[in-house]
Design a protein around this motif. Structure first.
Motif, PDB file in Angstrom:
ATOM      1  N   ILE A  23       0.842  -1.202   0.000  1.00 39.72           N
ATOM      2  CA  ILE A  23       0.000   0.000   0.000  1.00 39.72           C
ATOM      3  C   ILE A  23       0.875   1.249   0.000  1.00 39.72           C
ATOM      4  N   GLY A  24       1.889   1.279   0.857  1.00 36.16           N
ATOM      5  CA  GLY A  24       2.796   2.429   0.928  1.00 36.16           C
ATOM      6  C   GLY A  24       3.515   2.686  -0.381  1.00 36.16           C
ATOM      7  N   THR A  25       3.973   1.634  -1.026  1.00 35.67           N
ATOM      8  CA  THR A  25       4.663   1.768  -2.310  1.00 35.67           C
ATOM      9  C   THR A  25       3.718   2.287  -3.387  1.00 35.67           C
ATOM     10  N   PHE A  26       2.494   1.774  -3.407  1.00 36.16           N
ATOM     11  CA  PHE A  26       1.502   2.193  -4.396  1.00 36.16           C
ATOM     12  C   PHE A  26       1.206   3.689  -4.249  1.00 36.16           C
ATOM     13  N   LEU A  31       2.550   9.817  -5.710  1.00 37.14           N
ATOM     14  CA  LEU A  31       2.975  11.135  -5.242  1.00 37.14           C
ATOM     15  C   LEU A  31       4.322  11.591  -5.800  1.00 37.14           C
ATOM     16  N   VAL A  32       5.085  10.682  -6.381  1.00 32.96           N
ATOM     17  CA  VAL A  32       6.400  11.051  -6.930  1.00 32.96           C
ATOM     18  C   VAL A  32       6.228  12.199  -7.921  1.00 32.96           C
ATOM     19  N   ILE A  65      -5.522  10.589  -4.385  1.00 31.35           N
ATOM     20  CA  ILE A  65      -4.809   9.352  -4.061  1.00 31.35           C
ATOM     21  C   ILE A  65      -5.811   8.224  -4.238  1.00 31.35           C
ATOM     22  N   ILE A  66      -5.478   7.303  -5.134  1.00 34.16           N
ATOM     23  CA  ILE A  66      -6.386   6.224  -5.489  1.00 34.16           C
ATOM     24  C   ILE A  66      -5.803   4.926  -4.972  1.00 34.16           C
TER      25      ILE A  66
END
Length: 67
Positions: A23-26, A31-32, A65-66
């Motif tokens: 989830i954090g990576t997604f 946001l990058v 944020i999806i």
């Protein structure tokens, strides 16, 4: 919404380390490149059973944020 302060907490039903990291990576990939993310006005914190996304006085519009 500019100058937003707040938090989003995601608590998945399956709270293993792999799920939290996925989830954090997604979210990170979404946001990058966002100026507020680069300037640390938006952050992600991976806990043991939740993902916290915080917003601190964002200068630009809050990104969608999806998940």
């Amino acid at each position: 919404m500019k100058n937003f302060n707040g938090e989003i907490i995601i608590r998945p039903k399956e709270t293993d380390k792999h799920t939290i990291e996925e989830i954090g990576t997604f979210i990170h990939h979404q946001l990058v490149g966002n100026k507020d993310y680069i300037d640390s006005n938006i952050g992600i914190n991976l806990g043991t059973d939740e993902v916290l996304i915080w917003f601190d006085d964002c200068k630009g519009e809050i990104p969608n944020i999806i998940f």
